[in-house]
Design a protein around this motif. Structure first.
Motif, PDB file in Angstrom:
ATOM      1  N   CYS A 113     -29.484 -16.575  50.949  1.00  0.00           N
ATOM      2  CA  CYS A 113     -29.488 -15.380  51.781  1.00  0.00           C
ATOM      3  C   CYS A 113     -28.154 -14.657  51.646  1.00  0.00           C
ATOM      4  O   CYS A 113     -27.148 -15.246  51.230  1.00  0.00           O
ATOM      5  N   PHE A 114     -28.156 -13.368  51.985  1.00  0.00           N
ATOM      6  CA  PHE A 114     -26.951 -12.556  51.945  1.00  0.00           C
ATOM      7  C   PHE A 114     -26.456 -12.419  53.385  1.00  0.00           C
ATOM      8  O   PHE A 114     -27.200 -11.940  54.254  1.00  0.00           O
ATOM      9  N   VAL A 115     -25.227 -12.855  53.628  1.00  0.00           N
ATOM     10  CA  VAL A 115     -24.744 -12.940  55.002  1.00  0.00           C
ATOM     11  C   VAL A 115     -23.415 -12.211  55.190  1.00  0.00           C
ATOM     12  O   VAL A 115     -22.631 -12.048  54.246  1.00  0.00           O
ATOM     13  N   VAL A 116     -23.184 -11.803  56.449  1.00  0.00           N
ATOM     14  CA  VAL A 116     -21.917 -11.207  56.875  1.00  0.00           C
ATOM     15  C   VAL A 116     -21.594 -11.777  58.247  1.00  0.00           C
ATOM     16  O   VAL A 116     -22.442 -12.413  58.894  1.00  0.00           O
ATOM     17  N   ILE A 139     -19.207  -9.805  52.183  1.00  0.00           N
ATOM     18  CA  ILE A 139     -20.618 -10.171  52.017  1.00  0.00           C
ATOM     19  C   ILE A 139     -20.649 -11.432  51.159  1.00  0.00           C
ATOM     20  O   ILE A 139     -19.944 -11.536  50.162  1.00  0.00           O
ATOM     21  N   GLY A 140     -21.451 -12.397  51.557  1.00  0.00           N
ATOM     22  CA  GLY A 140     -21.561 -13.631  50.792  1.00  0.00           C
ATOM     23  C   GLY A 140     -23.007 -13.974  50.499  1.00  0.00           C
ATOM     24  O   GLY A 140     -23.909 -13.637  51.278  1.00  0.00           O
ATOM     25  N   MET A 141     -23.232 -14.616  49.367  1.00  0.00           N
ATOM     26  CA  MET A 141     -24.557 -15.130  49.035  1.00  0.00           C
ATOM     27  C   MET A 141     -24.475 -16.649  49.052  1.00  0.00           C
ATOM     28  O   MET A 141     -23.744 -17.243  48.265  1.00  0.00           O
ATOM     29  N   TYR A 175     -19.766 -17.363  44.133  1.00  0.00           N
ATOM     30  CA  TYR A 175     -19.515 -18.500  43.257  1.00  0.00           C
ATOM     31  C   TYR A 175     -18.849 -17.984  41.977  1.00  0.00           C
ATOM     32  O   TYR A 175     -19.094 -16.850  41.550  1.00  0.00           O
ATOM     33  N   PRO A 176     -18.018 -18.800  41.333  1.00  0.00           N
ATOM     34  CA  PRO A 176     -17.296 -18.337  40.139  1.00  0.00           C
ATOM     35  C   PRO A 176     -18.231 -17.960  38.989  1.00  0.00           C
ATOM     36  O   PRO A 176     -19.358 -18.451  38.892  1.00  0.00           O
ATOM     37  N   LYS A 177     -17.739 -17.100  38.109  1.00  0.00           N
ATOM     38  CA  LYS A 177     -18.489 -16.734  36.913  1.00  0.00           C
ATOM     39  C   LYS A 177     -18.752 -17.986  36.077  1.00  0.00           C
ATOM     40  O   LYS A 177     -17.893 -18.852  35.953  1.00  0.00           O
ATOM     41  N   GLY A 178     -19.949 -18.045  35.501  1.00  0.00           N
ATOM     42  CA  GLY A 178     -20.313 -19.198  34.686  1.00  0.00           C
ATOM     43  C   GLY A 178     -21.096 -20.252  35.436  1.00  0.00           C
ATOM     44  O   GLY A 178     -21.727 -21.107  34.828  1.00  0.00           O
ATOM     45  N   THR A 179     -21.087 -20.196  36.781  1.00  0.00           N
ATOM     46  CA  THR A 179     -21.883 -21.161  37.548  1.00  0.00           C
ATOM     47  C   THR A 179     -23.338 -20.686  37.577  1.00  0.00           C
ATOM     48  O   THR A 179     -23.612 -19.486  37.515  1.00  0.00           O
ATOM     49  N   PRO A 180     -24.289 -21.620  37.663  1.00  0.00           N
ATOM     50  CA  PRO A 180     -25.709 -21.219  37.666  1.00  0.00           C
ATOM     51  C   PRO A 180     -26.059 -20.242  38.789  1.00  0.00           C
ATOM     52  O   PRO A 180     -26.825 -19.304  38.571  1.00  0.00           O
TER      53      PRO A 180
END
Length: 315
Positions: free
Chosen positions: A180-183, A252-254, A208-213
């Motif tokens: 989910c996208f949260v604030v 905003i976080g996923m 999450y960092p680039k390269g992570t699934p």
């Protein structure tokens, strides 16, 4: 030697040979390897020559300042590392049993699993095996599978990120992992109603960092929606950092929904209504292909499967 047979390797290969190969693989230096093994450099050099003579090929290149493994040496080095990890697990297990314990269990989990599935299963198995020593590693699926492959873990709770992984690991599904996208509850978008893609891109994100699934899945979701990925970002794999930053600023976080459920229930975080959608992907128990679990690892897997079945029946 011209032919390398299983019986011949069994007759001459010793753990001290594997330890030398592993130590040289880490140090890439004869002098440092000798120091770490508490042996003289001539003794190390002689042992390496014996191993290479018996195998019939060079394991390490002799360069002025370094000894990188050869192409074939890389394969032998990997075997040495796996065999030594297996031996360490064996020693830990026997040591614990001799002291009256119930052995050692080392499991890995992705963040969704460590939030719910693993803690509940750990409580249950500790009730059955009070003296069982348990170690939990939290990482991304790819890293957990590397550790599983190297025999650092007994099992992992993760998900496939590549079809080729199905050739190396057995998988028993536990549950889907919705995101989910949260604030935070003070963010200007939290009571906004439906949020457009353009509005999402106007705010900073924590990802999450680039390269992570997971990052890859998010980037594909943006691409399918026809927009670029956010540029104003903080990248981290730390859940503590994720949650603290989200609560402290207009980010905003996923995140996996299981990770944020308590914060949603308390009202600290809110889910955004967005046109972006990530189809839930099952996570489950991953084990090395064809390897049968036993002892505490088997019982732990059975607990996880039973809990997952109960959860499905409730839903």
């Amino acid at each position: 030697m011209s032919d390398l047979s299983f019986s011949h390797v069994c007759n001459w290969l010793k753990f001290r040979h594997l330890l030398l190969i592993d130590t040289l693989g880490r140090t890439r230096n004869m002098h440092l390897a000798a120091q770490q093994m508490n042996l003289s450099q001539p003794a190390i050099s002689k042992m390496l020559k014996e191993i290479e003579s018996l195998l019939g090929f060079a394991l390490f290149e002799r360069q002025p300042r370094s000894m990188p493994p050869t192409a074939l040496g890389e394969q032998v080095l990997r075997y040495a590392q796996v065999a030594l990890n297996d031996a360490r697990n064996f020693v830990d297990q026997i040591g614990s049993l001799r002291q009256g314990g119930h052995g050692h269990l080392k499991v890995g989990g992705i963040f969704a699993a460590t939030a719910v599935a693993l803690p509940d299963a750990i409580v249950q198995i500790k009730q059955r095996w009070p003296l069982l020593s348990i170690e939990v590693v939290e990482q991304t699926s790819d890293h957990l599978m590397e550790m599983l492959d190297d025999k650092i873990l007994h099992l992992a709770v993760a998900r496939f990120t590549d079809e080729a992984q199905r050739q190396r690991f057995d998988f028993q599904a536990l549950a889907p992992e919705p995101f989910c996208f949260v604030v935070n509850h003070q963010h200007p978008l939290c009571d906004h109603g439906p949020v457009t893609l353009q509005q999402l891109l106007e705010w900073p994100w924590i990802l999450y960092p680039k390269g992570t699934p997971i990052r890859g899945r998010m980037e594909r979701a943006f691409a399918e929606a026809g927009v670029g990925v956010p540029r104003n970002t903080i990248d981290t794999i730390s859940m503590q950092t994720f949650l603290k930053v989200l609560q402290g600023g207009p980010m905003i976080g996923m995140l996996p929904q299981a990770m944020v459920e308590p914060h949603l229930a308390s009202g600290v975080l809110r889910i955004l209504d967005t046109p972006l959608h990530l189809a839930p992907q099952d996570y489950g128990i991953l084990t090395r292909k064809g390897e049968v679990l036993s002892g505490a690892a088997l019982e732990f897997a059975q607990i996880l499967l039973a809990d997952a079945q109960k959860a499905r029946e409730i839903r």
